[in-house]
Design a protein around this motif. Structure first.
Motif, PDB file in Angstrom:
ATOM      1  N   ASP A   6       0.817  -1.220   0.000  1.00  0.00           N
ATOM      2  CA  ASP A   6       0.000   0.000   0.000  1.00  0.00           C
ATOM      3  C   ASP A   6       0.847   1.264   0.000  1.00  0.00           C
ATOM      4  OD1 ASP A   6      -2.311  -1.568   0.128  1.00  0.00           O
ATOM      5  OD2 ASP A   6      -2.235  -1.654   2.316  1.00  0.00           O
ATOM      6  N   THR A   7       2.135   1.126   0.253  1.00  0.00           N
ATOM      7  CA  THR A   7       2.981   2.314   0.347  1.00  0.00           C
ATOM      8  C   THR A   7       3.963   2.435  -0.817  1.00  0.00           C
ATOM      9  OG1 THR A   7       4.628   1.132   1.695  1.00  0.00           O
ATOM     10  CG2 THR A   7       2.856   2.229   2.874  1.00  0.00           C
ATOM     11  N   ILE A   8       3.795   1.619  -1.860  1.00  0.00           N
ATOM     12  CA  ILE A   8       4.640   1.776  -3.045  1.00  0.00           C
ATOM     13  C   ILE A   8       4.363   3.145  -3.635  1.00  0.00           C
ATOM     14  CG2 ILE A   8       5.123   0.930  -5.372  1.00  0.00           C
ATOM     15  CD1 ILE A   8       4.405  -1.863  -4.394  1.00  0.00           C
ATOM     16  N   SER A   9       5.392   3.964  -3.718  1.00  0.00           N
ATOM     17  CA  SER A   9       5.217   5.383  -4.037  1.00  0.00           C
ATOM     18  C   SER A   9       5.408   5.669  -5.514  1.00  0.00           C
ATOM     19  CB  SER A   9       6.223   6.218  -3.229  1.00  0.00           C
ATOM     20  OG  SER A   9       6.123   5.943  -1.856  1.00  0.00           O
ATOM     21  N   GLY A  10       4.503   6.448  -6.089  1.00  0.00           N
ATOM     22  CA  GLY A  10       4.678   6.959  -7.442  1.00  0.00           C
ATOM     23  C   GLY A  10       4.466   5.947  -8.547  1.00  0.00           C
ATOM     24  N   LYS A  13       0.215   1.796 -11.146  1.00  0.00           N
ATOM     25  CA  LYS A  13      -0.031   0.593 -11.954  1.00  0.00           C
ATOM     26  C   LYS A  13       0.720  -0.603 -11.388  1.00  0.00           C
ATOM     27  CE  LYS A  13      -1.119   2.900 -16.331  1.00  0.00           C
ATOM     28  NZ  LYS A  13      -0.763   3.036 -17.772  1.00  0.00           N
ATOM     29  N   VAL A  14       1.954  -0.384 -10.975  1.00  0.00           N
ATOM     30  CA  VAL A  14       2.731  -1.465 -10.368  1.00  0.00           C
ATOM     31  C   VAL A  14       2.068  -1.913  -9.072  1.00  0.00           C
ATOM     32  CG1 VAL A  14       4.932  -2.074  -9.285  1.00  0.00           C
ATOM     33  CG2 VAL A  14       4.906  -0.746 -11.408  1.00  0.00           C
ATOM     34  N   ARG A  15       1.630  -0.966  -8.287  1.00  0.00           N
ATOM     35  CA  ARG A  15       0.989  -1.290  -7.012  1.00  0.00           C
ATOM     36  C   ARG A  15      -0.235  -2.180  -7.216  1.00  0.00           C
ATOM     37  NH1 ARG A  15       0.832   3.579  -5.089  1.00  0.00           N
ATOM     38  NH2 ARG A  15      -1.244   4.102  -5.866  1.00  0.00           N
ATOM     39  N   GLU A  16      -1.080  -1.805  -8.170  1.00  0.00           N
ATOM     40  CA  GLU A  16      -2.292  -2.589  -8.428  1.00  0.00           C
ATOM     41  C   GLU A  16      -1.949  -3.955  -9.019  1.00  0.00           C
ATOM     42  OE1 GLU A  16      -5.302  -1.886  -7.394  1.00  0.00           O
ATOM     43  OE2 GLU A  16      -4.341  -0.149  -6.462  1.00  0.00           O
ATOM     44  N   GLY A  40      11.528   3.632  -7.372  1.00  0.00           N
ATOM     45  CA  GLY A  40      10.932   2.853  -6.291  1.00  0.00           C
ATOM     46  C   GLY A  40      10.962   1.350  -6.491  1.00  0.00           C
ATOM     47  N   LYS A  41      11.890   0.864  -7.308  1.00  0.00           N
ATOM     48  CA  LYS A  41      11.935  -0.582  -7.585  1.00  0.00           C
ATOM     49  C   LYS A  41      12.250  -1.394  -6.327  1.00  0.00           C
ATOM     50  CE  LYS A  41      15.108  -0.211 -10.803  1.00  0.00           C
ATOM     51  NZ  LYS A  41      15.297   1.269 -10.830  1.00  0.00           N
ATOM     52  N   MET A  42      13.217  -0.924  -5.529  1.00  0.00           N
ATOM     53  CA  MET A  42      13.581  -1.665  -4.327  1.00  0.00           C
ATOM     54  C   MET A  42      12.433  -1.673  -3.327  1.00  0.00           C
ATOM     55  SD  MET A  42      15.683  -3.515  -2.646  1.00  0.00           S
ATOM     56  CE  MET A  42      17.257  -3.379  -3.496  1.00  0.00           C
ATOM     57  N   GLN A  43      11.754  -0.563  -3.183  1.00  0.00           N
ATOM     58  CA  GLN A  43      10.612  -0.511  -2.272  1.00  0.00           C
ATOM     59  C   GLN A  43       9.546  -1.525  -2.690  1.00  0.00           C
ATOM     60  OE1 GLN A  43       8.267   3.038  -2.469  1.00  0.00           O
ATOM     61  NE2 GLN A  43       7.342   2.745  -0.462  1.00  0.00           N
ATOM     62  N   ALA A  44       9.282  -1.616  -3.989  1.00  0.00           N
ATOM     63  CA  ALA A  44       8.293  -2.569  -4.485  1.00  0.00           C
ATOM     64  C   ALA A  44       8.761  -4.005  -4.279  1.00  0.00           C
ATOM     65  CB  ALA A  44       8.008  -2.310  -5.956  1.00  0.00           C
ATOM     66  N   VAL A 160       8.511  -9.197 -16.922  1.00  0.00           N
ATOM     67  CA  VAL A 160       8.997  -7.819 -16.830  1.00  0.00           C
ATOM     68  C   VAL A 160       7.901  -6.910 -16.269  1.00  0.00           C
ATOM     69  CG1 VAL A 160       9.936  -5.854 -18.099  1.00  0.00           C
ATOM     70  CG2 VAL A 160      10.569  -8.191 -18.757  1.00  0.00           C
ATOM     71  N   VAL A 161       8.280  -6.114 -15.273  1.00  0.00           N
ATOM     72  CA  VAL A 161       7.367  -5.137 -14.666  1.00  0.00           C
ATOM     73  C   VAL A 161       7.988  -3.750 -14.853  1.00  0.00           C
ATOM     74  CG1 VAL A 161       6.160  -4.415 -12.580  1.00  0.00           C
ATOM     75  CG2 VAL A 161       6.646  -6.851 -12.962  1.00  0.00           C
TER      76      VAL A 161
END
Length: 380
Positions: A6-10, A13-16, A40-44, A160-161
């Motif tokens: 829920d906190t993936i920033s910016g 589309k990746v979050r969903e 934000g790849k590492m955060q995700a 690939v994302v």
């Protein structure tokens, strides 16, 4: 603590997309997260890892989730290139050997490999079979700047994302929200950290990193009136200050070993200590890049003041010194000085002594900016 998904920033589309994968139980064994630095790849990757090792699927509140957030979970392994030119074959062999072992605490194991565009052919070949058919219960998340920069043999074995570029103003707002600092301070942190939001958050929380930036700015402010001896001493001070944040990093590494001591054989402890030593070298390089990032940011701001655009200055706390410098130089000279910073970074990458590089850089910048007889960039 909220679920990291829920906190993936910016990256809405990746979050969903990741939410859907987790909700439907469709998480595959290998992903390539590709996008620019600071996206934000590492955060995700950590968010996805959290969902795989948490008994509740990523509650964000249990000890497992908290340990993932602290990067200390024994079943979530993070790797970065430890060689001067990229990943060492030894690192990849370590991953290959480790995936065959059972998880220590969770039901699954997660491996996050940052900057896989630095994975050379030899290291990649050692990794291919594991990447294609890892043991059941293994998740591999690879991070890279672009899909084109990744070897085709690696690319073809991953889903690939893509991550979008996060505009600077939006990134500053995100960092400010995550840290509680003002937007101007967040923008400064982003400049110092090369645009990485995760590192900017760490910067805002680290007094040593902020002090390092302050020392760089004070050195640049005095550059115009400094003699060679002053600059040699300044380079020494900057080199020592760049190593100061490593004490905290080293303490965290030792705490992680102690935390997992009950699960580790002596040979494993020695292997981790060797890996930690390589990681400390990588972090040293990271803090040196902060020095060059701050220098480049200051020169960019000096160009803005020379061009009568002070409202575009990022380092607003250095505006007085920037105005003083701009009164004695030109935009063209600032651009030439930026090229000197690029040369310094290339020298670091070639394992030239950091202090020697900084000595040369400070003397070059002073010459390029202020010497009336200098018409361009002097050679390193």
């Amino acid at each position: 603590m909220a679920n990291l998904l829920d906190t993936i920033s910016g990256q809405p589309k990746v979050r969903e997309y990741l939410r859907t994968l987790v909700a439907t139980g469709a998480v595959s064994h290998a992903y390539l997260f590709c996008g620019p630095a600071g996206s934000g790849k590492m955060q995700a990757a950590l968010a996805l890892a959290q969902t795989q090792v948490c008994p509740q699927g990523g509650c964000g509140e249990c000890e497992a989730c908290k340990r993932v957030a602290r990067r200390s979970h024994p079943d979530v392994h993070l790797y970065q290139p430890e060689g001067a030119s990229g990943y060492l074959v030894e690192q990849v062999r370590q991953v290959v050997a480790d995936v065959t072992l059972a998880p220590i605490q969770a039901q699954r194991k997660v491996y996050v490999l940052d900057r896989v565009d630095a994975l050379g052919p030899s290291a990649a070949n050692a990794f291919l079979k594991t990447l294609e058919e890892p043991p059941e219960g293994t998740l591999l998340v690879l991070l890279a700047l672009t899909r084109e920069s990744v070897l085709p043999t690696i690319l073809s074995r991953c889903q690939v994302v893509p991550f979008r570029h996060v505009p600077a103003s939006e990134a500053a707002g995100i960092v400010a929200q995550r840290t509680g600092v003002g937007v101007d301070q967040a923008a400064i942190a982003l400049q110092a950290c090369g645009g990485s939001m995760d590192r900017a958050v760490e910067f805002c929380k680290s007094s040593e990193q902020r002090q390092l930036r302050g020392l760089v700015l004070s050195t640049l402010a005095s550059l115009r009136r400094a003699d060679d001896w002053d600059l040699l001493q300044a380079a020494k001070n900057l080199t020592e200050a760049a190593k100061a944040p490593l004490a905290d990093v080293e303490a965290r590494m030792e705490a992680k070993i102690q935390e997992n001591a009950d699960f580790l054989a002596k040979s494993a402890v020695r292997q981790i200590q060797a890996q930690n030593k390589r990681q400390l070298s990588a972090r040293t390089a990271e803090y040196l890049r902060q020095v060059s990032n701050v220098v480049r940011s200051w020169l960019r701001d000096c160009m803005m003041v020379c061009g009568e655009c002070p409202q575009l200055v990022v380092n607003k706390d250095a505006l007085s010194a920037l105005q003083d410098a701009a009164g004695a130089t030109t935009q063209a000279r600032c651009a030439a000085a930026c090229a000197c910073v690029d040369d310094c970074e290339r020298a670091w990458a070639g394992n030239v002594s950091p202090q020697t590089c900084l000595e040369a850089l400070l003397i070059q910048i002073r010459t390029v900016l202020y010497d009336p007889d200098c018409s361009g960039k002097p050679a390193l």
